[in-house]
Design a protein around this motif. Structure first.
Motif, PDB file in Angstrom:
ATOM      1  N   ARG A   1      12.841   2.031   3.404  1.00 44.53           N
ATOM      2  CA  ARG A   1      12.806   1.381   4.710  1.00 44.53           C
ATOM      3  C   ARG A   1      13.105  -0.093   4.509  1.00 44.53           C
ATOM      4  O   ARG A   1      13.029  -0.615   3.389  1.00 44.53           O
ATOM      5  CB  ARG A   1      11.444   1.563   5.379  1.00 44.53           C
ATOM      6  N   TYR A   2      13.403  -0.787   5.601  1.00 43.31           N
ATOM      7  CA  TYR A   2      13.591  -2.226   5.580  1.00 43.31           C
ATOM      8  C   TYR A   2      12.392  -2.903   6.239  1.00 43.31           C
ATOM      9  O   TYR A   2      11.724  -2.316   7.095  1.00 43.31           O
ATOM     10  CB  TYR A   2      14.846  -2.636   6.353  1.00 43.31           C
ATOM     11  N   ALA A   3      12.158  -4.137   5.854  1.00 45.97           N
ATOM     12  CA  ALA A   3      11.201  -4.983   6.553  1.00 45.97           C
ATOM     13  C   ALA A   3      11.743  -6.403   6.557  1.00 45.97           C
ATOM     14  O   ALA A   3      12.332  -6.846   5.571  1.00 45.97           O
ATOM     15  CB  ALA A   3       9.832  -4.944   5.885  1.00 45.97           C
TER      16      ALA A   3
ATOM     17  N   VAL B   1       9.606   2.938  -0.480  1.00 44.37           N
ATOM     18  CA  VAL B   1      10.027   1.648  -1.035  1.00 44.37           C
ATOM     19  C   VAL B   1      10.543   0.787   0.112  1.00 44.37           C
ATOM     20  O   VAL B   1      11.375   1.224   0.906  1.00 44.37           O
ATOM     21  CB  VAL B   1      11.116   1.829  -2.106  1.00 44.37           C
ATOM     22  N   THR B   2      10.029  -0.441   0.198  1.00 46.09           N
ATOM     23  CA  THR B   2      10.410  -1.361   1.268  1.00 46.09           C
ATOM     24  C   THR B   2      11.374  -2.400   0.723  1.00 46.09           C
ATOM     25  O   THR B   2      11.043  -3.138  -0.203  1.00 46.09           O
ATOM     26  CB  THR B   2       9.174  -2.065   1.848  1.00 46.09           C
TER      27      THR B   2
ATOM     28  N   GLY C   1       0.798  -1.226   0.000  1.00 46.04           N
ATOM     29  CA  GLY C   1       0.000   0.000   0.000  1.00 46.04           C
ATOM     30  C   GLY C   1       0.822   1.263   0.000  1.00 46.04           C
ATOM     31  O   GLY C   1       0.415   2.292  -0.567  1.00 46.04           O
ATOM     32  N   ASP C   2       2.016   1.249   0.623  1.00 45.33           N
ATOM     33  CA  ASP C   2       2.864   2.444   0.685  1.00 45.33           C
ATOM     34  C   ASP C   2       3.823   2.553  -0.494  1.00 45.33           C
ATOM     35  O   ASP C   2       4.476   3.587  -0.660  1.00 45.33           O
ATOM     36  CB  ASP C   2       3.690   2.438   1.984  1.00 45.33           C
ATOM     37  N   GLY C   3       3.941   1.496  -1.282  1.00 40.65           N
ATOM     38  CA  GLY C   3       4.894   1.493  -2.379  1.00 40.65           C
ATOM     39  C   GLY C   3       5.405   0.085  -2.612  1.00 40.65           C
ATOM     40  O   GLY C   3       4.951  -0.886  -1.997  1.00 40.65           O
ATOM     41  N   ALA C   4       6.364  -0.028  -3.499  1.00 43.97           N
ATOM     42  CA  ALA C   4       6.865  -1.339  -3.905  1.00 43.97           C
ATOM     43  C   ALA C   4       7.556  -2.050  -2.752  1.00 43.97           C
ATOM     44  O   ALA C   4       8.228  -1.435  -1.919  1.00 43.97           O
ATOM     45  CB  ALA C   4       7.831  -1.185  -5.070  1.00 43.97           C
ATOM     46  N   VAL C   5       7.364  -3.361  -2.706  1.00 40.74           N
ATOM     47  CA  VAL C   5       8.131  -4.241  -1.827  1.00 40.74           C
ATOM     48  C   VAL C   5       9.165  -4.943  -2.698  1.00 40.74           C
ATOM     49  O   VAL C   5       8.817  -5.584  -3.688  1.00 40.74           O
ATOM     50  CB  VAL C   5       7.223  -5.272  -1.125  1.00 40.74           C
TER      51      VAL C   5
ATOM     52  N   THR D   1      13.433   0.375  10.087  1.00 41.51           N
ATOM     53  CA  THR D   1      12.936  -0.988   9.882  1.00 41.51           C
ATOM     54  C   THR D   1      11.531  -1.080  10.463  1.00 41.51           C
ATOM     55  O   THR D   1      11.311  -0.695  11.614  1.00 41.51           O
ATOM     56  CB  THR D   1      13.829  -2.020  10.583  1.00 41.51           C
ATOM     57  N   GLY D   2      10.585  -1.566   9.667  1.00 42.49           N
ATOM     58  CA  GLY D   2       9.229  -1.755  10.189  1.00 42.49           C
ATOM     59  C   GLY D   2       8.174  -1.262   9.234  1.00 42.49           C
ATOM     60  O   GLY D   2       8.410  -1.073   8.045  1.00 42.49           O
TER      61      GLY D   2
END
Length: 975
Positions: free
Chosen positions: A742-744, A715-716, A634-638, A973-974
């Protein structure tokens, strides 16, 4: 014949060079070059002289004259030295290219590699500015092409100079890519060379599955005069063991072990006691096989007479699982040399253990191991014996040994196949390996037939224990990689990855789980690579997410808030309470050296099955679907970023579309590991080349990935395997627009973190800010107190400040605040990451301390303003164990931490700016952090003074913090 060429025609006056067919063409070329070598022009003479050396080199290969070839290469070295001494501008690139081609064509790979490396000396000092000149640009491209000539030959795989040639090609390739001068044809050739390495390099194949003697002990009869209760107990035990061997509810074996142990000592009948002892042994062997746990074997042996053959067999098998091969061999040998009344099946099993152990301890004793297994078959005096499969496996090893002639190998392989008639996953494994070897030796059978045979074996083994199915699947992958067929490798890897969740779940010992997770890392990366090569992009993304979900399930996902909500809605709060207590017991045992026991796991597993019956989802068995990933975009590409042996790659998932695959050939696993090796050592030296290293990562593919493929408000990045150790977030600092990063840990965790943040959105946040400027035994942090005070001022009445914070004070206040900001010293311990620590005023607090002392609760954000706290463990990076994951486990929606040692003053300015951006703009913390980093990078001393008057800005330079060391360390991260 004219005295020299070119010879002008007397009729038209134009040159008329003669054209000859082979075999005269090569000789005529020699005459021509000798003539040109005596021409008047010096440049023409030198060029002809170089061409003549190449001609002599080719002649030597044609004639099989090794000495002549070596002499030609020596003349080239001497000529090159002379020409360079006379004129440093001389180029020998074309000559070297042709010499390499001739050497590769003649199979002289060592000579070819040496010429490549000599060529590298001519171009290694080129710069981007040099490439603006056509000659230097052409030389760089020609060198890259020359490397491909060497690396494109299958014989170069494993050559001792392979790594040096690859490194040289990568250096020039990065230079060409950075200037956009690497042509599409060269890029394609590079990819093909790397794919060849993935298919043929031994390291690209998973290790051969370790195979152990079978878990079978049968034969004793019950006493017909025994009470019905005893008959019933023996029947229930036999049924439970048989069901567990078929993969059905292995947790029921805990009760079987207890009941048969009691019956061994309490039974008044010798026959019933013997039957109970064998069922006890069989149950213990089944537990050990299913869970990779030797403890039940030693416990069962303790219930029997210490020197009985059955007790020794159990201890031998326990030592095998624990890796103590010498002890296993000693126990088996003692049982076979002592007099006793062991049943033939037990003796057959002991012979198999001793034979297998002999070979594992000393491969040179393969014949002795085979003979021991043959004695085991003869001892049992039955058509099918416990020694059959060990013997078959050793026969395959013998047949495939390099000293075994083909005419001797064929009957050995046929015998191995005949021994595997009882079926089962391990038997099918041996049948398939023997069949593949037979096909290769006899020239019979085709690829399609062998592929169908593997599929049939896998299908027939569905009911087997997961450990046996994993061995079969791994063997299938090894065979598929050997074929170099993309679709075959993709299919085999897809099946292997599908088994991993169960294989991890069923192992509860820390040691056993670590072994599976270690193999999981490479399986996941390679599976994603081959599935992407086959165009199965969705499957590739799911494979990467599955690997992450499985590894993280033991850390972050066992207490899923959605599971708790579903149980409450079903009116089963009691079940949730029992589950959480069992989970606490499991986690407490997991932190002990031996890990969780079979009994503790049985209680926990029984509850997870009960929960699955109530809510339809098993909390211990994550099942990943592609929609699980797209729902997190929803916030952008994974973006999953992974490094396979052949190439790095990224799977970009956006909305509900199919993923995009972005190849990152310069970030193959070997290149990443080499980069990480170069980062070792004291950070002062690392910091000096940090900008150069980050530029290299950027030019190696991250620029294209982040600028052209990965889009969205945020972008995650989900790095996989060794990619978790790279500072991917720190590379985008060039004037190229990219989204905040960000990282996930994975898409599942990303969704949960988002849900936590959304649940807290309507409540006013409260900040706990703590500073520790002078921890005992640590260098003072002169700006930590100023950072904390300025941050606290930005939060006005919604903040609790602790100056010179102790762990006791912080822990007591932490549960009442949903935002933490800690400014202190941090120390990462990559080889034992849970021992990484934060320095409070009274003590150092490890990650384990945080997890043990602080309870889970939904929280917004943890900001750890300390060195190295974004570091993950280097033993199992796919688990992403580290401070961020531990804080996410405590309930935080997001964590900000640093990837390297940070500057105290620069960090203070960055954190103050971050809080202002976050509080003022009501933006996502990842966005606020990105804005703060860009601001710090470009900030002047005047800007710094206006932001935080209490901090004294440096007086060096107009932009004192423009170097990435100062502003790029911190990552979010998160969710």
């Amino acid at each position: 014949m004219p005295r020299r060429w070119p010879f002008n025609c007397r009729g038209c006056g134009r040159p008329a060079d003669p054209v000859f067919a082979e075999p005269w063409e090569h000789e005529s070329r020699g005459f021509e070059l000798r003539s040109l070598a005596t021409s008047a022009g010096k440049t023409d003479r030198e060029i002809a002289g170089l061409d003549l050396i190449v001609w002599r080199y080719e002649t030597a290969f044609r004639d099989g004259d090794r000495a002549g070839a070596d002499a030609a290469r020596a003349d080239l070295r001497a000529t090159a030295a002379r020409l360079r001494a006379e004129d440093p501008g001389w180029s020998l690139c074309s000559t070297r290219f042709r010499m390499v081609g001739l050497a590769v064509g003649a199979g002289e790979l060592t000579a070819a590699a040496h010429e490549v490396l000599a060529f590298f000396e001519d171009v290694r000092n080129l710069s981007e500015k040099d490439l603006e000149h056509s000659r230097d640009r052409g030389n760089a491209r020609l060198f890259f092409h020359t490397c491909l000539v060497f690396l494109g030959d299958p014989r170069s795989v494993g050559h001792r100079e392979e790594a040096r040639v690859t490194a040289a090609m990568t250096t020039i390739g990065n230079l060409l890519r950075a200037s956009d001068y690497l042509t599409a044809g060269l890029e394609t050739g590079y990819l093909e060379a790397m794919r060849l390495r993935a298919a043929l390099h031994g390291a690209a194949r998973p290790a051969a599955p370790e195979w152990v003697p079978p878990a079978v002990v049968t034969g004793a009869d019950t006493d017909p005069d025994s009470p019905p209760e005893v008959h019933a107990r023996l029947g229930i035990a036999a049924g439970a063991v048989a069901a567990a061997k078929d993969g059905t509810k292995p947790e029921t074996l805990a009760a079987t072990l207890d009941d048969m142990a009691a019956l061994v000592t309490a039974s008044g009948s010798t026959r019933d006691a013997a039957r109970a002892a064998e069922l006890l042994a069989d149950a213990a062997l089944t537990v050990a096989e299913a869970h990779d746990d030797p403890a039940p074997l030693f416990a069962a042996a303790g219930r029997l007479a210490a020197t009985s053959p059955l007790a020794r067999l159990l201890r031998a098998r326990g030592h095998l699982i624990a890796g103590r091969l010498e002890n296993a061999g000693t126990e088996a040998a003692a049982a076979l040399t002592e007099p006793g009344s062991a049943r033939p099946e037990v003796l057959s099993h002991l012979h198999a253990v001793r034979g297998w152990t002999l070979v594992r301890l000393d491969p040179a004793r393969l014949d002795a191991g085979i003979e021991d297994c043959r004695r085991g078959r003869a001892t049992a005096r039955a058509k099918r014996t416990p020694a059959d499969l060990p013997l078959a496996r050793l026969l395959v090893e013998k047949a495939l040994h390099q000293d075994t002639p083909a005419e001797d190998a064929v009957p050995l392989l046929r015998e191995a196949r005949a021994l595997c008639g009882q079926g089962g996953a391990d038997a099918d494994l041996v049948v398939q390996e023997a069949g593949c070897a037979l096909a290769a030796l006899t020239g019979r059978g085709d690829l399609g037939r062998r592929a169908r045979a593997w599929r049939t074996a896998v299908r027939n083994g569905r009911g087997a224990p997961v450990a046996a199915r994993m061995r079969l699947a791994t063997a299938w992958v090894r065979w598929a990689l050997g074929t170099t067929e993309i679709e075959a490798a993709a299919e085999a890897y897809h099946h292997l990855v599908s088994l991993i969740p169960e294989a991890v779940r069923i192992r509860y010992r820390a040691e056993a789980k670590t072994r599976v997770l270690t193999s999981l890392r490479e399986h996941t990366e390679e599976a994603g690579y081959w599935l992407a090569r086959a165009g199965r992009f969705r499957d590739a993304a799911v494979a990467l997410e599955t690997g992450r979900a499985v590894a993280l399930s033991t850390l972050l996902e066992r207490d899923d808030p959605r599971m708790a909500e579903a149980l409450h809605e079903a009116g089963r709060g009691d079940l949730l309470a029992r589950y959480r207590q069992a989970l606490a017991d499991v986690q407490a045992h997991e932190r002990e050296p031996g890990g969780t026991s079979h009994r503790t796991w049985t209680v926990f597993r029984t509850l997870t099955r009960e929960i699955a019956d109530v809510i339809g989802a098993d909390p211990e068995q994550p099942v990943v679907e592609y929609t699980d990933i797209t729902s997190a975009t929803g916030d952008g590409a994974v973006v999953y970023v992974a490094a396979a042996r052949a190439s790095g790659y990224a799977m970009v998932v956006a909305a509900r579309h199919d993923p995009q695959c972005v190849w990152l050939p310069d970030l193959a696993r070997g290149a990443v590991e080499a980069w990480l090796h170069g980062q070792a050592g004291h950070f002062v030296r690392r910091a000096q080349r940090l900008k150069q290293d980050l530029d290299r990562l950027w030019a190696s593919g991250l620029r294209d990935l982040l600028a052209f493929y990965a889009h969205g408000p945020i972008v995650t990045l989900v790095p996989v395997g060794v990619m978790t150790l790279l500072p991917l977030h720190a590379t985008p600092r060039h004037p190229v627009p990219v989204s905040p990063i960000r990282y996930a840990p994975n898409a599942r965790t990303l969704r949960w973190c988002g849900a936590r943040s959304a649940a807290l959105a309507g409540r006013p946040a409260r900040l706990l800010v703590a500073d520790v400027p002078d921890a005992p035994g640590m260098t003072p942090l002169p700006h930590a107190a100023g950072e904390a005070a300025t941050v606290a001022a930005a939060w006005s009445g919604q903040c609790t400040a602790q100056s010179r914070a102790t762990w006791a004070r912080f822990a007591a206040a932490a549960r009442d605040h949903d935002v933490w900001h800690i400014a202190c010293h941090g120390q990462a311990v990559p080889h034992a990451i849970m021992e990484s620590r934060l320095a409070f005023a009274d003590r150092k607090v490890t990650i384990n301390d945080l997890r043990d002392r602080l309870p889970y609760a939904p929280r917004r954000l943890a900001i750890v303003s300390a060195c190295d706290m974004h570091t993950t463990g280097d033993e199992l990076p796919n688990e992403t164990i580290g401070l961020p994951s531990a804080l996410l486990q405590l309930g935080f929606a997001g964590v900000i931490a640093a990837s390297w040692p940070v500057n105290d003053l620069a960090t203070a300015y960055l954190m103050v700016r971050f809080h202002r951006e976050w509080r003022r703009g009501r933006v996502h913390p990842a966005v606020a952090l990105t804005w703060a980093q860009k601001w710090l990078r470009d900030a002047t001393p005047e800007d710094l003074a206006v932001l935080a008057p209490s901090l004294r800005p440096p007086d060096t330079g107009s932009r004192p913090f423009t170097h990435p060391f100062y502003w790029a360390a911190f990552a979010y991260t998160g969710g």
